[in-house]
Design an enzyme around this catalytic site. Sequence first.
Site, PDB file in Angstrom:
ATOM      1  N   GLU A  69      -0.633   4.845  -0.540  1.00 40.50           N
ATOM      2  CA  GLU A  69      -1.459   6.023  -0.859  1.00 40.50           C
ATOM      3  C   GLU A  69      -0.656   7.298  -0.636  1.00 40.50           C
ATOM      4  OE1 GLU A  69      -5.036   5.670   1.408  1.00 40.50           O
ATOM      5  OE2 GLU A  69      -5.724   3.992   0.217  1.00 40.50           O
ATOM      6  N   TYR A 121       0.846  -1.205   0.000  1.00 35.39           N
ATOM      7  CA  TYR A 121       0.000   0.000   0.000  1.00 35.39           C
ATOM      8  C   TYR A 121       0.869   1.237   0.000  1.00 35.39           C
ATOM      9  CZ  TYR A 121      -5.004  -0.646   0.243  1.00 35.39           C
ATOM     10  OH  TYR A 121      -6.310  -0.854  -0.100  1.00 35.39           O
ATOM     11  N   LYS A 138      -1.163   0.909 -25.205  1.00 39.54           N
ATOM     12  CA  LYS A 138      -1.466   0.835 -26.646  1.00 39.54           C
ATOM     13  C   LYS A 138      -0.140   0.952 -27.408  1.00 39.54           C
ATOM     14  CE  LYS A 138      -6.239   2.442 -26.187  1.00 39.54           C
ATOM     15  NZ  LYS A 138      -6.484   3.172 -24.935  1.00 39.54           N
ATOM     16  N   ASP A 146      -6.118  13.867 -25.212  1.00 41.85           N
ATOM     17  CA  ASP A 146      -6.146  12.447 -24.818  1.00 41.85           C
ATOM     18  C   ASP A 146      -5.431  11.687 -25.939  1.00 41.85           C
ATOM     19  OD1 ASP A 146      -6.666   9.779 -24.473  1.00 41.85           O
ATOM     20  OD2 ASP A 146      -8.772  10.047 -23.924  1.00 41.85           O
ATOM     21  N   ARG A 161      -1.286  -2.368 -18.818  1.00 47.06           N
ATOM     22  CA  ARG A 161      -2.596  -1.724 -18.883  1.00 47.06           C
ATOM     23  C   ARG A 161      -2.672  -0.674 -17.775  1.00 47.06           C
ATOM     24  NH1 ARG A 161      -6.676  -3.001 -21.959  1.00 47.06           N
ATOM     25  NH2 ARG A 161      -5.262  -4.407 -23.027  1.00 47.06           N
ATOM     26  N   THR A 171      -3.341   6.214 -22.081  1.00 48.15           N
ATOM     27  CA  THR A 171      -3.163   4.888 -21.499  1.00 48.15           C
ATOM     28  C   THR A 171      -1.704   4.511 -21.753  1.00 48.15           C
ATOM     29  OG1 THR A 171      -3.908   3.952 -23.582  1.00 48.15           O
ATOM     30  CG2 THR A 171      -5.522   4.045 -21.796  1.00 48.15           C
TER      31      THR A 171
HETATM   32  N1  DSN Z   1     -11.632   1.248 -26.050  1.00 50.01           N
HETATM   33  C1  DSN Z   1     -10.272   1.621 -26.301  1.00 50.01           C
HETATM   34  C2  DSN Z   1      -9.967   1.526 -27.754  1.00 50.01           C
HETATM   35  O1  DSN Z   1      -9.956   0.415 -28.209  1.00 50.01           O
HETATM   36  O2  DSN Z   1      -9.768   2.502 -28.455  1.00 50.01           O
HETATM   37  C3  DSN Z   1     -10.059   2.918 -25.786  1.00 50.01           C
HETATM   38  O3  DSN Z   1     -10.565   2.932 -24.499  1.00 50.01           O
END
Ligand code: DSN
Length: 459
Positions: free
Chosen positions: A48, A46, A246, A216, A252, A243
């Site tokens: 925080e 933990y 990707k 984003d 993730r 994120t």
């Molecule tokens: N759903 C994801 C995508 O595949 O673009 C983004 O959150």
Amino acid sequence: MKNDPVFDLIAEEKVRQSEGLELIPSENYVSSAVLEAMGSILTNKYSEGYPSFKGLTFVDSKLEMPEVEIAKEILPNYRYYGGQRNVDRIERLAIARAMELFHADHANVQPHSGANANEAVYWAWCEPGDKILAMNLGHGGHLTHGSPVTRSANIYNFIAYGTTPDGDIDYDELERLALEEQPKIILVGYSAFMKIPDFDRVAEIGKKIGALLMADMAHVAGLIAGGVHPNPLEHGFHVMTTTTHKTLRGPRGGLILSMGNVGSPLKKTPEKKLENIPILIDKAVFPGTQGGPLEHVIAAKAVAFGEALQPEFKDYAAKIVENAKALADRLAENGFVLQGGGTENHLILVKCEEAFGVDGKFYERALDMVGLTLNANALPGDKGGAFRPGGVRLGTPAITTRGMGVKEMKQIADWMKEVMDICVKAKTEEGLDEYKAGLEQIRQEVKDLALQFPVPAIG
Ligand code: DSN
């Protein structure tokens, strides 16, 4: 519990990932090092709060404190638990590397996902009822950018801009809405968009109304890190969310980069001024919208950022785009109609209903049968809704990680045409039964190619 069926299912998933080709543009394969950090005993801890930010600034485009020092030095922190000496240094390394990758004044590496990252930024900057201007979901935006089914859409007042018929941002509409509605945030960044946004143009519009400029970049973060896509933070934007799994090829998770002053999380929340945005974001992530950070995931983010800082990552990013263009060109030669006429990034949107009378879900399922995985996707003005949209979305980050090149892209586009021809003849999903042998033949060819390009961390 080695006889737990969960492990059998993981083994089956390994086979699926190895034998098929992953064309979903938001997926990728992590390295063994990322996987090892993510599966580590850091999950037991933990923590925080935050580590110290001392030394995590850039002087003459060099990090004030070198990585070796960060890994060594134990500093006072702003945590609510003891036993932080290792996680503090790991989280500081993740922050420093993220700042270096994206040339940001600050990084918050704690968001559990891209959705959490976006929600924290809204919470940092807006009051309930405030207006946020973002792209229409049906035109390539994201669920968390104002879809009525989300919590954010019930708290804030989202206004949507769209795309032009040639697939670019409708900048005139964006400007008109910004001036009329005076939103607190202008949001750029998409899930199904193939052009490079004109960040300077949007920044000019934002400056006229004093809006927070938020990008984003979840889909293209790896392309930015690899230098083949502009970085919004270098074009007047204040905040970039992403994120990490990707094109960035990490675990993730989510990440928020920002420009402005960094301050002690122990001090009271500062005024909502643009220069205070990094502090406001830290407060909005914890304790605003999240509890304990996932330090095993943060360690894996640190490893992935370290990999993205290597010179080879630039080649990887360039290859993703080269492959996407080659795939798009061959699909067009094969008679497919592409939204926007092609791609400038890693992503392609195919209008399969328009060219072949086959809806996206039917085509997605047929491709799944041969080991080509992508997703059905709505097109602007689509009447089929989320479950029977007119298009499919695909991209090249994962297959490029496997080491595939232009030759393999052409082969994939040719298989896609063969499967489309079968769909046209079969007319319905049930009708595919009659073409099982043909589909099985393609599946075997896909598998033979896939196995020549091993998946990292699976082999
Ligand atoms: N759903 C994801 C995508 O595949 O673009 C983004 O959150």
